[in-house]
Structure formats: structure tokens, C-alpha cells
Scaffold this active site. Structure first.
Site, PDB file in Angstrom:
ATOM      1  N   ASP A 226      41.884 -19.388   7.485  1.00 19.39           N
ATOM      2  CA  ASP A 226      41.821 -17.977   7.062  1.00 19.39           C
ATOM      3  C   ASP A 226      43.001 -17.658   6.147  1.00 19.39           C
ATOM      4  O   ASP A 226      44.076 -18.248   6.278  1.00 19.39           O
ATOM      5  CB  ASP A 226      41.866 -17.083   8.312  1.00 19.39           C
ATOM      6  CG  ASP A 226      41.313 -15.689   8.038  1.00 19.39           C
ATOM      7  OD1 ASP A 226      40.774 -15.463   6.939  1.00 19.39           O
ATOM      8  OD2 ASP A 226      41.415 -14.830   8.932  1.00 19.39           O
ATOM      9  N   HIS A 347      29.967 -14.252   4.840  1.00 17.38           N
ATOM     10  CA  HIS A 347      31.071 -13.294   4.962  1.00 17.38           C
ATOM     11  C   HIS A 347      31.891 -13.191   3.680  1.00 17.38           C
ATOM     12  O   HIS A 347      32.163 -12.079   3.196  1.00 17.38           O
ATOM     13  CB  HIS A 347      31.948 -13.698   6.144  1.00 17.38           C
ATOM     14  CG  HIS A 347      33.176 -12.872   6.320  1.00 17.38           C
ATOM     15  ND1 HIS A 347      33.144 -11.521   6.541  1.00 17.38           N
ATOM     16  CD2 HIS A 347      34.500 -13.216   6.295  1.00 17.38           C
ATOM     17  CE1 HIS A 347      34.378 -11.063   6.657  1.00 17.38           C
ATOM     18  NE2 HIS A 347      35.219 -12.069   6.506  1.00 17.38           N
TER      19      HIS A 347
HETATM   20 FE1  N7H Z   1      37.281 -12.007   6.675  1.00 19.78          FE
HETATM   21  N1  N7H Z   1      36.144 -15.702   9.568  1.00 19.78           N
HETATM   22  O1  N7H Z   1      36.796 -16.480  10.181  1.00 19.78           O
HETATM   23  O2  N7H Z   1      34.933 -15.778   9.550  1.00 19.78           O
HETATM   24  N2  N7H Z   1      37.325 -14.028   6.441  1.00 19.78           N
HETATM   25  N3  N7H Z   1      37.156 -12.210   8.684  1.00 19.78           N
HETATM   26  N4  N7H Z   1      37.416  -9.966   6.899  1.00 19.78           N
HETATM   27  N5  N7H Z   1      37.549 -11.753   4.679  1.00 19.78           N
HETATM   28  C1  N7H Z   1      37.499 -14.702   5.245  1.00 19.78           C
HETATM   29  O3  N7H Z   1      39.299 -16.646   2.104  1.00 19.78           O
HETATM   30  C2  N7H Z   1      36.972 -13.387   9.387  1.00 19.78           C
HETATM   31  C3  N7H Z   1      37.385  -9.272   8.063  1.00 19.78           C
HETATM   32  C4  N7H Z   1      37.651 -10.552   3.993  1.00 19.78           C
HETATM   33  O4  N7H Z   1      37.427 -13.172  -1.838  1.00 19.78           O
HETATM   34  C5  N7H Z   1      37.432 -16.121   5.484  1.00 19.78           C
HETATM   35  O5  N7H Z   1      40.687 -16.249   3.717  1.00 19.78           O
HETATM   36  C6  N7H Z   1      36.939 -13.078  10.795  1.00 19.78           C
HETATM   37  C7  N7H Z   1      37.376  -7.859   7.822  1.00 19.78           C
HETATM   38  C8  N7H Z   1      37.879 -10.801   2.579  1.00 19.78           C
HETATM   39  O6  N7H Z   1      36.472 -14.906  -0.903  1.00 19.78           O
HETATM   40  C9  N7H Z   1      37.225 -16.283   6.815  1.00 19.78           C
HETATM   41  C10 N7H Z   1      37.109 -11.725  10.901  1.00 19.78           C
HETATM   42  C11 N7H Z   1      37.393  -7.710   6.458  1.00 19.78           C
HETATM   43  C12 N7H Z   1      37.896 -12.181   2.433  1.00 19.78           C
HETATM   44  C13 N7H Z   1      37.128 -14.970   7.436  1.00 19.78           C
HETATM   45  C14 N7H Z   1      37.231 -11.189   9.585  1.00 19.78           C
HETATM   46  C15 N7H Z   1      37.442  -9.039   5.891  1.00 19.78           C
HETATM   47  C16 N7H Z   1      37.695 -12.757   3.754  1.00 19.78           C
HETATM   48  C17 N7H Z   1      37.524 -17.225   4.429  1.00 19.78           C
HETATM   49  C18 N7H Z   1      37.165 -10.856  12.129  1.00 19.78           C
HETATM   50  C19 N7H Z   1      37.378  -6.446   5.632  1.00 19.78           C
HETATM   51  C20 N7H Z   1      38.090 -12.947   1.133  1.00 19.78           C
HETATM   52  C21 N7H Z   1      38.925 -17.690   4.196  1.00 19.78           C
HETATM   53  C22 N7H Z   1      37.422 -11.270  13.323  1.00 19.78           C
HETATM   54  C23 N7H Z   1      36.765  -5.349   5.987  1.00 19.78           C
HETATM   55  C24 N7H Z   1      36.776 -12.998   0.402  1.00 19.78           C
HETATM   56  C25 N7H Z   1      39.694 -16.811   3.258  1.00 19.78           C
HETATM   57  C26 N7H Z   1      36.894 -13.751  -0.896  1.00 19.78           C
HETATM   58  C27 N7H Z   1      37.666 -14.118   4.004  1.00 19.78           C
HETATM   59  C28 N7H Z   1      36.793 -14.673   8.773  1.00 19.78           C
HETATM   60  C29 N7H Z   1      37.399  -9.851   9.315  1.00 19.78           C
HETATM   61  C30 N7H Z   1      37.528  -9.303   4.529  1.00 19.78           C
HETATM   62  C31 N7H Z   1      37.130 -17.656   7.483  1.00 19.78           C
HETATM   63  C32 N7H Z   1      36.746 -14.016  11.951  1.00 19.78           C
HETATM   64  C33 N7H Z   1      37.346  -6.755   8.888  1.00 19.78           C
HETATM   65  C34 N7H Z   1      38.084  -9.758   1.494  1.00 19.78           C
END
Ligand code: N7H
Length: 486
Positions: A226, A347
Site C-alpha cells: 500500500d 479499487h
Molecule cells: Fe486504497 N487495498 O489494500 O486494497 N488502496 N484502500 N483507499 N487507494 C490502494 O497505490 C485499500 C481507501 C486510494 O492512483 C492500493 O497505494 C484498503 C480509501 C487511492 O492508483 C491498495 C483500504 C480511499 C489509491 C489499497 C483502502 C482510498 C489507492 C494500491 C481500506 C479514498 C491510489 C497500492 C481498508 C476514499 C489509486 C497503492 C491510484 C490505492 C487498498 C481505503 C483511495 C492495495 C484495504 C478510503 C487514491
């Protein structure tokens, strides 16, 4: 000229240390080990040397000695405590904020070198009710912040009944963010702050975040790396190949790129809105879902099918490698690449819509994520019973200059809604954070089976549950001794 600028920055870093011996809130000591991990695949911060030589900071006129550190460092912290408090005696608190807390608040610049990092890095942020308690009634330009997060819990897709009572409502006035390499050091800093602040504040809630143990350092609780796709703040860091860049004002209030820069109160310039959400993750249930619903394939083992399904839901393999470039198997060595397209519902594609939308999104919806996992590793009993019995998840933190354009847009419009932007294929809701709604109690996705992209997977389980949150303003450090303590 450049020589004098470097000297000026050095003086600003060193001066508070000299002035503050005798401050009971400060814990003594110097650092030999960095407060931050250096996780391969995550954006690299500029070095103190680079910033001091003004290779990167002069174009953005970012005052890195005034900006609190957490706004720019991303997701490489080792341990971080969130200490939520209510202000009980504003007069007393203001005096201590100015004399004792402000001097130990850690700037962005200080974090860029181990030698300038403190034993525990300290940040502080205030909710609207916190500002009101301090008699600061200026309009800071955010309706969401003014109303508080609980007020919009339903709009965000939360079930307000899942909110912890201590976070539900508006009684949290502020939060300390304390980052270090050990829990003991954080506890020492908490004790020093509590002794200094006395009854001027009272603790409402706390949450200890920690990076997961090897081999999962940098990975969130579902197992995925992440913090990879973070925008590079123009003028602070040079974007790495493929990394999106944003004008500083999308993240930092009052800077170039903040649409409301002209009307912000002066004291907020250099601050940022901090969105906090305590997101429990139902890991055993998520793993069971992957097992039950992975598209069938005669060529793959059960393990390969579930891994592939999980990767398509997220848009990246657990290593961070983009599914777009590696559609059939993980590729650990490619985990540093930043991709451009993958299933629409994934996501990362829901959170940053890319190709296939009818216009250029621009940068105004970008956020800087700064969260950290919390809770223990999944136990054998939990795995075997497919049931979560201990709280674990992501202490989600995002910084932006507009809560509405940033977090709210991502969660409500892009996360919770189906078929945004009229994409060619009905794609469903974000499988990680998209929430059920009254009209659509079941969630669904397409694009999970590469051999049959239209196949629809519908399910009623939610794997991420919000336990509460708040909108805060992380002010520039100068406001702590200025407007906020007057
Ligand atoms: Fe996410 N996950 O493990 O599935 N997120 N996220 N997120 N997220 C991203 O690029 C995760 C949450 C964004 O430009 C990755 O860092 C989990 C919220 C955005 O490519 C992974 C939770 C919000 C991006 C996860 C969670 C976001 C992103 C890929 C909650 C906003 C970048 C690794 C428990 C409202 C998107 C990375 C881009 C990426 C996960 C929450 C937003 C693995 C588990 C609440 C903007």
C-alpha cells in the site's frame, strides 16, 4: 544566494532545539535510525540535502519548516499513535499549545534526514469543534469540515451504528499524531504531553498503528503493498517515472492549485485537511469470499485463482505489480511500475479513473494517503473459522486542500456508485471501499474474469467497516503560536 538560503533553512531547523531545553513536553535524545521505512516500490522522499540546495522546493515556495510532516511523507511510518482529545480548558490549553506543544511539532523538513528527526515525531490537528473551543471562528472554506464527519456518515455509505461511541458525534476536538520506531518511545512522548497539558485536555480515544511484521512490511491487512500511487507534489519532489504530479495546492492549503487560495484565512496557508477513518478489515471473511467467488478456470490451481481474483479486485497483485501489465501472475520485480489501466471496478481504477473516461480528470481530486495498519495479525483460529474476532484494519489518513474534491468525491461518487462516467462496461462498485446503499443493498462487480469480462459477481458482504472518523485541519506550525493560541 543559494548558499544563504541553505544557511537559513539550517538555522530554522536548529533554532527550536536550542530554545527549548527545559520544555517538559520534549523528550530528549538524538536519532541514529530513521523514523521511516524505506519500502521498495513506494515514492522516494527528497533528501534534506536536495531541499536545502533548493533543487526542488523553490518553485513551489513551500515553507517546509512550517508544514507538518505527515502531510508529505506518505505511508512509510513504522509506528504511529492517533491520540484524540477534547479541550477542557481553552485558556490553559492555548498557553501550553504555544509554549510547549508548538516547539515539538515536527516539520516536513525535519523528517527528511535521520539526523534532524526527533525521537518521536509529533503532529497536531483540530476539528471544527476544536477550533470553536479555541474561539477561532474563521471560515476555513470547507462545509464538510465545518459539519464534521459523523454528520455525513450515511452519505459516505457508513452504518452509523458501527461507529465507536467515542468517535460518533463531534466531541473530538483534536488529534495528536505521534510517530516513532518503537511503542515505548511513543508512550514516553504521550506521558510527557499528558503531564504537560494536564487537565486542559482529556483523552477521548486512541489507536496505535504499526507497519506489519516481515515479510509484510508496507502491506495492508488484506496483504497488498500500500502507498505506491501517491502524487508527487510539484516543487517538493521530482516525480518518479510514471508517477502523477500535482500542483502543491491540491494537497497544501493556499498554495498554487488550491482553488480557494484567495479566500483562505492567512493562518491556514501551509495547512491541509486531514481525513481520518478507522477502517476495520474483515480479513478471514475477505479470504473466504475470494475462495468462494473466484472465477473458475481449468488452467489454474485454487490458490492461483484466488490470488488472481484478489489482484483484479484491487488492480494490483499483493507485491504491488499492476494487473494491467501482468494479467496472469504476480511479478515481484515489477512492483515499482505504476500502471494506467485494469478492470474498471478495481479499487485503484475506481479511486483514480484512468483511460476510458470521456474527459481528462486533471489533478484536483488527488489525495496524499498517510494511513497505517492497526491490530494483530490474523490468528489460526480466525483463519480456520473464516471469522474476525479481533479488530484490525487501516487507520486511513488522507490529506487534501478540499475534502469535497478529494476524499468525499473518491468515497461517495467513485467508490460507492455504480457505472460512473458511463464507462463502456457496467462495472459495479469499488470492491474494497464501496459501500452498500439503501437502493442497492448488494454490491457487484464485473471485469473479474478476463475470459468473460461481463460476468457479474454479486455479494452482500462488506469487508471494510468504518468504526468512526473525523475531518481535521492540520495547521501550519506558525498557526500554533499565532492565531490558534491567541
Ligand atoms: Fe486504497 N487495498 O489494500 O486494497 N488502496 N484502500 N483507499 N487507494 C490502494 O497505490 C485499500 C481507501 C486510494 O492512483 C492500493 O497505494 C484498503 C480509501 C487511492 O492508483 C491498495 C483500504 C480511499 C489509491 C489499497 C483502502 C482510498 C489507492 C494500491 C481500506 C479514498 C491510489 C497500492 C481498508 C476514499 C489509486 C497503492 C491510484 C490505492 C487498498 C481505503 C483511495 C492495495 C484495504 C478510503 C487514491
Amino acid at each position: 544566494m543559494r548558499f544563504f538560503q541553505s544557511i537559513l533553512i539550517s538555522v530554522l531547523v536548529v533554532a527550536p532545539t536550542l530554545a527549548l531545553s527545559g520544555n517538559p513536553a520534549r523528550i530528549p535524545g538524538t536519532r541514529t535510525r530513521s523514523l521511516l521505512h524505506r519500502i521498495p516500490g513506494l515514492p522516494v522522499l527528497p533528501t534534506l540535502k536536495e531541499v536545502q540546495s533548493h533543487r526542488v522546493s523553490e518553485s513551489a515556495s513551500l515553507n517546509l519548516t512550517d508544514i507538518q510532516f505527515d502531510i508529505v511523507v506518505g505511508q512509510q511510518k513504522i509506528k504511529q499513535l492517533f491520540y484524540f482529545f477534547t479541550i477542557q480548558n481553552a485558556t490553559d490549553f492555548k498557553t501550553k499549545l504555544k509554549d510547549n506543544v508548538a516547539p515539538i511539532v515536527t516539520s516536513a523538513l525535519q523528517m527528511l534526514s535521520t539526523s534532524t528527526q526527533p525521537i518521536v515525531a509529533v503532529n497536531i490537528a483540530f476539528s471544527q469543534t476544536g477550533l470553536t473551543a479555541l474561539d477561532v471562528t474563521d471560515d476555513v472554506g470547507s462545509q464538510e469540515f465545518t459539519a464534521g464527519q459523523f454528520q455525513s456518515a450515511t452519505e459516505l455509505g457508513d452504518d452509523p451504528a458501527t461507529w465507536k461511541p467515542e468517535l460518533a458525534g463531534t466531541s473530538v476536538h483534536g488529534v495528536f499524531l505521534l510517530a516513532s520506531d518503537t511503542e515505548d518511545r511513543i508512550n514516553t512522548q504521550v506521558a510527557a504531553l499528558e503531564a504537560t497539558l494536564g487537565t486542559s485536555i482529556a483523552k477521548v480515544h486512541s489507536l496505535l498503528g504499526a507497519s506489519r511484521p516481515e515479510p509484510n512490511v508496507g502491506h495492508e491487512m488484506f496483504g497488498f503493498l500500500d502507498g505506491i500511487s501517491q502524487p508527487a507534489i510539484i516543487g517538493f519532489q521530482d516525480p518518479s517515472p510514471g508517477q502523477a504530479a500535482t500542483p502543491p495546492g491540491v494537497i497544501v492549503i493556499g498554495k498554487d492549485g488550491d482553488d480557494q487560495a484567495a479566500s483562505r484565512p492567512d493562518w491556514t496557508i501551509g495547512g491541509s485537511f486531514l481525513v481520518f477513518r478507522q477502517l476495520d478489515q474483515m480479513v478471514p471473511e475477505f479470504n473466504k469470499f475470494l475462495l468462494d467467488k473466484a472465477p473458475t478456470s481449468t488452467d489454474l490451481t485454487v490458490e492461483q485463482r484466488t490470488e488472481t481474483f484478489g489482484a483484479r479486485l484491487v488492480g494490483r497483485w499483493k507485491s504491488g505489480a499492476p494487473i494491467d501489465l501482468f494479467p496472469t501472475a504476480d511479478n515481484v520485480t515489477a512492483a515499482t511500475d505504476i500502471n494506467t489501466h485494469c478492470p474498471f471496478a478495481a479499487h485503484i481504477r475506481a479511486m483514480r479513473p484512468r483511460k476510458g473516461i470521456p474527459f481528462d480528470l486533471g489533478t484536483s481530486n488527488m489525495i496524499m494517503r498517510a494511513g497505517i495498519p492497526y491490530g494483530p495479525e490474523v490468528t489460526t483460529e480466525e483463519s480456520q473459522s473464516n471469522t474476525t474476532t479481533q479488530e484490525r484494519g487501516l487507520a486511513f489518513v488522507a490529506y487534501q486542500s478540499s475534502v469535497n474534491d478529494g476524499f468525499v468525491r473518491l468515497q461517495v461518487l467513485w467508490g460507492n456508485q455504480e457505472n460512473i462516467f458511463g464507462k463502456p462496461l457496467p462495472h459495479g462498485v469499488d470492491p474494497i471501499i464501496g459501500m452498500p446503499t439503501a437502493n442497492r443493498p448488494n454490491r457487484w462487480v464485473t471485469g473479474m474474469d478476463p475470459t468473460n469480462p461481463a460476468a457479474n459477481i454479486t455479494y452482500s458482504t462488506t469487508f471494510v467497516v468504518n468504526r468512526g472518523g473525523e475531518y481535521f485541519l492540520t495547521p501550519p506550525i506558525s498557526a500554533l503560536t499565532g492565531r490558534l493560541s491567541q
